[in-house]
Structures are given as C-alpha cells and as structure tokens.
Design an enzyme around this catalytic site. Structure first.
Site, PDB file in Angstrom:
ATOM      1  N   TRP A 161       0.841  -1.202   0.000  1.00  0.00           N
ATOM      2  CA  TRP A 161       0.000   0.000   0.000  1.00  0.00           C
ATOM      3  C   TRP A 161       0.870   1.244   0.000  1.00  0.00           C
ATOM      4  O   TRP A 161       1.392   1.659   1.043  1.00  0.00           O
ATOM      5  CB  TRP A 161      -0.912   0.001   1.238  1.00  0.00           C
ATOM      6  CG  TRP A 161      -1.901  -1.120   1.209  1.00  0.00           C
ATOM      7  CD1 TRP A 161      -3.102  -1.130   0.574  1.00  0.00           C
ATOM      8  CD2 TRP A 161      -1.767  -2.411   1.824  1.00  0.00           C
ATOM      9  NE1 TRP A 161      -3.725  -2.338   0.754  1.00  0.00           N
ATOM     10  CE2 TRP A 161      -2.933  -3.142   1.515  1.00  0.00           C
ATOM     11  CE3 TRP A 161      -0.774  -3.029   2.601  1.00  0.00           C
ATOM     12  CZ2 TRP A 161      -3.130  -4.447   1.960  1.00  0.00           C
ATOM     13  CZ3 TRP A 161      -0.980  -4.327   3.037  1.00  0.00           C
ATOM     14  CH2 TRP A 161      -2.147  -5.019   2.716  1.00  0.00           C
ATOM     15  N   HIS A 182      -6.946   1.759   2.248  1.00  0.00           N
ATOM     16  CA  HIS A 182      -8.024   0.802   1.973  1.00  0.00           C
ATOM     17  C   HIS A 182      -9.116   0.999   3.030  1.00  0.00           C
ATOM     18  O   HIS A 182      -8.927   1.798   3.963  1.00  0.00           O
ATOM     19  CB  HIS A 182      -7.509  -0.645   1.959  1.00  0.00           C
ATOM     20  CG  HIS A 182      -6.653  -1.040   3.132  1.00  0.00           C
ATOM     21  ND1 HIS A 182      -6.127  -2.293   3.301  1.00  0.00           N
ATOM     22  CD2 HIS A 182      -6.234  -0.330   4.216  1.00  0.00           C
ATOM     23  CE1 HIS A 182      -5.427  -2.346   4.412  1.00  0.00           C
ATOM     24  NE2 HIS A 182      -5.470  -1.176   4.985  1.00  0.00           N
ATOM     25  N   ARG A 208      -3.940   6.383  -2.583  1.00  0.00           N
ATOM     26  CA  ARG A 208      -2.608   5.772  -2.644  1.00  0.00           C
ATOM     27  C   ARG A 208      -1.639   6.664  -3.408  1.00  0.00           C
ATOM     28  O   ARG A 208      -2.042   7.334  -4.369  1.00  0.00           O
ATOM     29  CB  ARG A 208      -2.671   4.394  -3.303  1.00  0.00           C
ATOM     30  CG  ARG A 208      -3.320   3.396  -2.369  1.00  0.00           C
ATOM     31  CD  ARG A 208      -3.166   1.975  -2.801  1.00  0.00           C
ATOM     32  NE  ARG A 208      -4.154   1.177  -2.069  1.00  0.00           N
ATOM     33  CZ  ARG A 208      -4.488  -0.062  -2.357  1.00  0.00           C
ATOM     34  NH1 ARG A 208      -3.901  -0.665  -3.380  1.00  0.00           N
ATOM     35  NH2 ARG A 208      -5.383  -0.707  -1.647  1.00  0.00           N
ATOM     36  N   GLN A 222     -13.515   1.768  -2.213  1.00  0.00           N
ATOM     37  CA  GLN A 222     -13.529   0.337  -1.907  1.00  0.00           C
ATOM     38  C   GLN A 222     -14.826   0.040  -1.162  1.00  0.00           C
ATOM     39  O   GLN A 222     -15.438   0.934  -0.585  1.00  0.00           O
ATOM     40  CB  GLN A 222     -12.348  -0.067  -1.015  1.00  0.00           C
ATOM     41  CG  GLN A 222     -11.044  -0.238  -1.774  1.00  0.00           C
ATOM     42  CD  GLN A 222      -9.965  -0.930  -0.948  1.00  0.00           C
ATOM     43  OE1 GLN A 222     -10.082  -1.107   0.265  1.00  0.00           O
ATOM     44  NE2 GLN A 222      -8.891  -1.311  -1.620  1.00  0.00           N
ATOM     45  N   VAL A 265      -5.745 -11.795   6.833  1.00  0.00           N
ATOM     46  CA  VAL A 265      -6.602 -12.975   6.657  1.00  0.00           C
ATOM     47  C   VAL A 265      -5.751 -14.234   6.513  1.00  0.00           C
ATOM     48  O   VAL A 265      -4.602 -14.170   6.071  1.00  0.00           O
ATOM     49  CB  VAL A 265      -7.542 -12.830   5.429  1.00  0.00           C
ATOM     50  CG1 VAL A 265      -8.703 -11.917   5.741  1.00  0.00           C
ATOM     51  CG2 VAL A 265      -6.781 -12.352   4.207  1.00  0.00           C
ATOM     52  N   ALA A 319     -13.706 -11.728   5.760  1.00  0.00           N
ATOM     53  CA  ALA A 319     -13.650 -10.320   5.338  1.00  0.00           C
ATOM     54  C   ALA A 319     -13.399 -10.287   3.840  1.00  0.00           C
ATOM     55  O   ALA A 319     -12.878 -11.251   3.263  1.00  0.00           O
ATOM     56  CB  ALA A 319     -12.532  -9.589   6.073  1.00  0.00           C
TER      57      ALA A 319
HETATM   58  N1  DAH Z   1      -7.751  -4.170   1.758  1.00  0.00           N
HETATM   59  C1  DAH Z   1      -7.277  -4.994   0.666  1.00  0.00           C
HETATM   60  C2  DAH Z   1      -6.588  -4.124  -0.384  1.00  0.00           C
HETATM   61  O1  DAH Z   1      -6.814  -2.940  -0.394  1.00  0.00           O
HETATM   62  C3  DAH Z   1      -8.416  -5.754   0.028  1.00  0.00           C
HETATM   63  C4  DAH Z   1      -8.863  -6.857   0.928  1.00  0.00           C
HETATM   64  C5  DAH Z   1      -8.368  -8.110   0.762  1.00  0.00           C
HETATM   65  C6  DAH Z   1      -9.778  -6.612   1.947  1.00  0.00           C
HETATM   66  C7  DAH Z   1      -8.759  -9.154   1.599  1.00  0.00           C
HETATM   67  C8  DAH Z   1     -10.192  -7.625   2.784  1.00  0.00           C
HETATM   68  C9  DAH Z   1      -9.673  -8.908   2.605  1.00  0.00           C
HETATM   69  O2  DAH Z   1     -11.067  -7.445   3.769  1.00  0.00           O
HETATM   70  O3  DAH Z   1     -10.068  -9.907   3.424  1.00  0.00           O
HETATM   71  O4  DAH Z   1      -5.857  -4.605  -1.168  1.00  0.00           O
END
Ligand code: DAH
Length: 351
Positions: A161, A182, A208, A222, A265, A319
């Site tokens: 990120w 995010h 970003r 998002q 995760v 998630a």
């Molecule tokens: N926050 C991640 C991104 O910006 C996307 C994401 C991936 C969110 C997996 C989630 C997850 O909640 O379980 O790349």
C-alpha cells in the site's frame, strides 16, 4: 318611459353596441363589452327589466325590440369572440412571437454518479443478506490502517500500500496519520463498538501514492465486508460472495477462488468470476483467461481477531474488499478508470 322613446333608445343602444363591438380587439375587451351591454346591470338588460312599468301596448313593442336586440347582440358577440381568438392564434405564430404549442425545454436534471450507483447497488445486495452499512474517516491512524491489521511497522507487507502520509509527527518523530489506503481499517473501528455477531459492509474513499494510468487512480473507492460470529466457515464466505456475484453480474456466473496473500486474513484468496463477455471462452476483457478477478477476501486472521477482543477459539469470521470502479468498468466495458473523475459530462451522462 314612453314606448316610442323606449324603442328608439333600444335601437340606439344596439347601434352603439355594434359599433363598439367592431372595435374590440381582445378577449378582455370583449368581456368588458358583454358586461356593459348584456350583463346583469348592463344597458339593455336594465331596459328589459323596466318593461313592466310601461303601458301594455308600449310594453309589447319595446319587449319585441328589446329581445330582438338582445339576440342580435349575443350572436354578434359570439362570432366576434371567434374572430378575436383566431387572430390572436395567427399572430402568435408570426415570426417574432411565442409558439405556445411548442413542447417546453427539458429541465436539466442531475443524476447519481455511476460509482455512487454501483456503491448503492452493492450495499443493497449485502443489506438484503442481513449486512448493515457503516462509514468511517478517510484520514486515518497508522494503528487502524496497518497495526490492527497485522501489518507492523517496517514490515515488508506495507509496500503493498503506497501511502500518502499526513504531515503530523508524534513525540517519537513518527508519522502516525495517513490517508487510508483501503477500507479495511474500519474492521477494527467497527469491532471497538460492537460484539459478534457482526455483519457489515463499509463503502468509502481510499488514497494511494501512485502514478495514474488506465487501471490505477491515486484516489478510488472500496467496499469492505466483515462477518464475525461463532461457527463462520470458508463455506459462508464462498456462499455469500457467490450470491453477490450472481446478483451483480448475472445468474449464470461461476466463481473461482485462488490463494492470495493479505496479512489480515488466513487463508487469503482472490475471487474471480467467469468472463461474462465470452462466457469463459477467452476474449479481450478477460485477457484470454476466461476469468476476471473482482475482489480479495479471506478468513479473519486469528491474531487480528484477538486484537478485536474476540477469542479466536470461539469466534471466526470472513472479510473481503472490492473495488467498485473495477466492477463498474467490467460491467459497462469502460477502458480507463480516469474517466470516472475527470468530470466530462459526455461520459457521465451515459449512466
Ligand atoms: N484491503 C485490501 C486491499 O486494499 C483488500 C482486501 C483483501 C480486503 C482481503 C479484505 C480482505 O477485507 O479480506 O488490497
């Protein structure tokens, strides 16, 4: 009133009335004329009302003359009304006048931005499955954006990120504030104020530090999802996201999950749908693979769960995070993400 006199007066009124009528040129003047001669207290009406005071013979002559005059004036009045109306319509169609029969100009009305439409539709699908909707801050603490998501300081995963830091330093000289990269930091914020069962989606803007191109913007949306309860399994994740894909992209869609890495995760996956343009045969949209990646997801990491105050032996959860610009581009065949935010009405008005 002598009868000879009365008849003469009636004739005089009639003559005067006809002369006036000929010079009347508007509906308004016509109405005034009618009131003046034929109205309840009009010239002719007054004479007719007084007939009974005359001697019988006079009464008869004056009555005949009066009624004839009344009929004649009424007839003339009606035909004059038609003439005046006709001439006012034809004058309205002349060059420099207004054509009242033309349809009105359409009133320019606003509409929802196509991304707003997508956000609402996606949130609508999840609320129908029992999720609630929450929103959170775009300027965020390092703690929520990274630390609480199992991304410690100096961990290489932070490179996933590219971050815009806010010009604010704490006592140790660190920059603990940033523009959220995010919507995942909202997971920790939600869990601070809620106890399981939790089912929530969070739409919102992210930022970003990135160069823009056809598929990257430095600001974008998002939609985050989080479900935590006792006994939630990977099957719940698959079932929920499969249902979403079918509702958003069509009943026939098939989905594919592949392993992916996100620090918060375990296991982490990305989800693809079979290409709706070519039905999985291979085309430009799916880059000949037959599949299109639409989101990241996974089972909430035990360390993250513990940080939320949930005992990972008792609770589990899933998630996910998706990019509404990406799914909108796929759905409408939009080739450049930058179209969304350059405010070109020719683009925006299509949706
Ligand atoms: N926050 C991640 C991104 O910006 C996307 C994401 C991936 C969110 C997996 C989630 C997850 O909640 O379980 O790349």
């Amino acid at each position: 009133m002598a009868s000879k006199n009365s008849v003469a007066i009636i004739n005089e009124i009639q003559r005067k009335a006809l002369a006036d009528l000929a010079s009347v040129s508007s509906i308004y003047e016509l109405q005034q004329w009618k009131v003046f001669y034929l109205g309840r207290n009009g010239k002719l009406t007054s004479i007719l009302r007084n007939l009974r005071t005359l001697a019988p013979e006079d009464r008869r002559n004056s009555g005949i003359a009066g009624n004839q005059a009344k009929l004649l004036l009424e007839e003339e009045f009606n035909s004059r009304v038609m003439e005046v109306e006709k001439s006012s319509i034809s004058s309205k169609t002349s060059e420099d006048s207004i054509d009242v029969t033309m349809p009105g100009r359409p009133f320019p009305s606003g509409g929802l931005h196509v991304i707003t439409q997508t956000l609402r539709e996606v949130c609508g699908i999840f609320t129908s499955m029992g999720f609630s909707v929450a929103e959170g801050p775009e300027i965020e603490w390092d703690h929520y954006n990274f630390e609480a998501l199992n991304i410690p300081k100096d961990h290489p995963a932070r490179d996933m990120w590219n971050t815009l830091w806010v010009d604010f330093t704490d006592e140790e000289g660190n920059h603990p504030m940033l523009l959220r990269t995010h919507t995942s930091p909202m997971q920790a914020r939600i869990m601070e104020n809620n106890t399981p069962p939790v089912r929530v989606v969070i739409p919102g803007k992210c930022y970003r530090f990135e160069a823009t191109d056809a598929t990257h913007e430095w600001h974008f949306y998002q939609i985050e999802g989080l479900a935590i309860d006792k006994g939630i399994t990977f099957a719940d994740l698959k079932g929920t996201l499969y249902e979403f894909a079918r509702r958003f992209f069509g009943e026939e869609r098939r989905v594919r999950f592949r392993c992916d890495y996100f620090p918060f995760v375990e296991p982490g996956v990305d989800m693809s749908i079979d290409c709706f343009r070519c039905d999985g045969q291979g085309c430009k949209v799916c880059r000949n693979t037959g599949w299109i990646e639409i989101l990241g997801a996974g089972m909430v990491h035990p360390k993250v769960l513990a940080g939320f105050g949930c005992d990972p032996k008792e609770y589990t959860g899933f998630a996910f995070g998706m990019g509404p610009e990406r799914i909108t581009m796929l759905r409408h065949g939009i080739e450049d993400i930058r179209h969304f935010y350059t405010n070109d009405l020719r683009f925006l008005e299509q949706f």
